[in-house]
Write an enzyme that holds these catalytic residues in place. Structure first.
Site, PDB file in Angstrom:
ATOM      1  N   ASP A  12       6.729  -6.075  12.283  1.00 50.80           N
ATOM      2  CA  ASP A  12       7.422  -5.182  11.502  1.00 50.80           C
ATOM      3  C   ASP A  12       8.698  -5.476  11.578  1.00 50.80           C
ATOM      4  O   ASP A  12       9.412  -6.195  12.322  1.00 50.80           O
ATOM      5  CB  ASP A  12       7.356  -4.033  12.200  1.00 50.80           C
ATOM      6  CG  ASP A  12       7.902  -2.871  11.649  1.00 50.80           C
ATOM      7  OD1 ASP A  12       7.746  -2.428  10.333  1.00 50.80           O
ATOM      8  OD2 ASP A  12       8.679  -2.044  12.522  1.00 50.80           O
ATOM      9  N   SER A 198       6.102   2.101  14.627  1.00 51.45           N
ATOM     10  CA  SER A 198       5.654   3.442  13.764  1.00 51.45           C
ATOM     11  C   SER A 198       4.052   3.322  13.635  1.00 51.45           C
ATOM     12  O   SER A 198       3.581   2.476  14.024  1.00 51.45           O
ATOM     13  CB  SER A 198       6.440   3.701  12.546  1.00 51.45           C
ATOM     14  OG  SER A 198       7.670   3.778  12.974  1.00 51.45           O
ATOM     15  N   ASN A 200       2.512   3.295  10.871  1.00 52.16           N
ATOM     16  CA  ASN A 200       2.085   1.970  10.053  1.00 52.16           C
ATOM     17  C   ASN A 200       1.740   0.853  10.533  1.00 52.16           C
ATOM     18  O   ASN A 200       1.261  -0.149  10.047  1.00 52.16           O
ATOM     19  CB  ASN A 200       3.003   2.007   8.826  1.00 52.16           C
ATOM     20  CG  ASN A 200       4.425   1.548   9.220  1.00 52.16           C
ATOM     21  OD1 ASN A 200       4.741   1.584  10.212  1.00 52.16           O
ATOM     22  ND2 ASN A 200       5.168   1.071   7.989  1.00 52.16           N
TER      23      ASN A 200
END
Length: 247
Positions: A12, A198, A200
């Protein structure tokens, strides 16, 4: 320490690789370069659109596949689109109406462009839509929006910050994107180290051989990860690479 035959590191970006100034630290950069020299594929798996990723690809000189807009696009290499998952324009219209009803900040990625509350498009059907998002610091209103979206049963609902919601077609997420990359490269998800902070990121953290939560991650992410590393301000990505790849 969980050692494995790791071949891919899926990162990420915001809150993970990048610090709060949206920079890649010298420590993280050095660790990524060392991992690549060791034969590891280091790739981005981000909620950002490709237009907001390219500068970092150039900075890190990455040639690996890329997962963008939470799995909505998978790139076999920089500039080479492998797959794209489109949101129904009718859903975009409904989500936009919901944003107007609750007076939230909102944004949406379409192929080749980004729209938001200050710049919306009248001809919704004329675009190919990848992701819709809401930002609202009023938790009760955000929950009400989420509850409404969940009732539709047609959307993948995540976030990249506690005060936002991000929507993709149902089944499209970072894990589905990283799985495609594994198929392209001939690897298995058990050979992936996935790092994030997070909601996601949860899909790829759960499916990866080693799922890593950042020290600054949301509590739900930490609860589901195999390990928790240092924060994005403390070069947590470098720490994991040193522990599981270079040691």
């Amino acid at each position: 320490m969980i050692k494995g035959d790791y071949k891919i590191i899926a990162l990420d970006m915001d809150g993970t690789l990048l610090n709060e100034d949206k920079k890649v630290s010298a420590e993280n950069l050095a660790a990524i370069q060392a991992a690549e020299r060791a034969g590891i594929t280091v790739m981005f798996a981000t909620g950002r659109g490709i237009q907001n990723v390219e500068a970092y690809i150039e900075e890190l000189q990455l040639e690996a596949p890329i997962v963008t807009v939470n799995g909505g696009e998978v790139w076999s290499a920089p500039g080479k689109l492998h797959s794209r998952s489109i949101l129904d324009p009718a859903l975009i219209k409904e989500m936009h109406a919901l944003a107007i009803e609750y007076d939230t900040w909102y944004w949406a990625y379409a192929v080749g462009d980004i729209f938001n509350k200050e710049r919306w498009v009248e001809q919704v059907d004329s675009r190919q839509w990848l992701k819709f998002g809401y930002y609202y610091e009023d938790a009760a209103s955000l929950l009400a929006i989420r509850t409404k979206l969940e009732s539709w049963g047609t959307l993948e609902i995540t976030n990249s910050h506690p005060a936002n919601l991000e929507l993709n077609p149902l089944g499209v997420n970072k894990a589905s994107g990283v799985r495609q990359v594994c198929e392209l490269l001939g690897y298995d998800m058990s050979q992936v180290i996935a790092m994030g902070d997070s909601l996601n990121d949860i899909s790829m953290i759960r499916e990866a051989g080693l799922g890593v939560a950042m020290g600054n991650a949301q509590d739900e992410v930490k609860a589901l990860a195999d390990v928790t590393t240092l924060s994005n301000e403390e070069h947590g990505v470098a720490r994991i690479i040193e522990q599981y790849i270079l040691s």
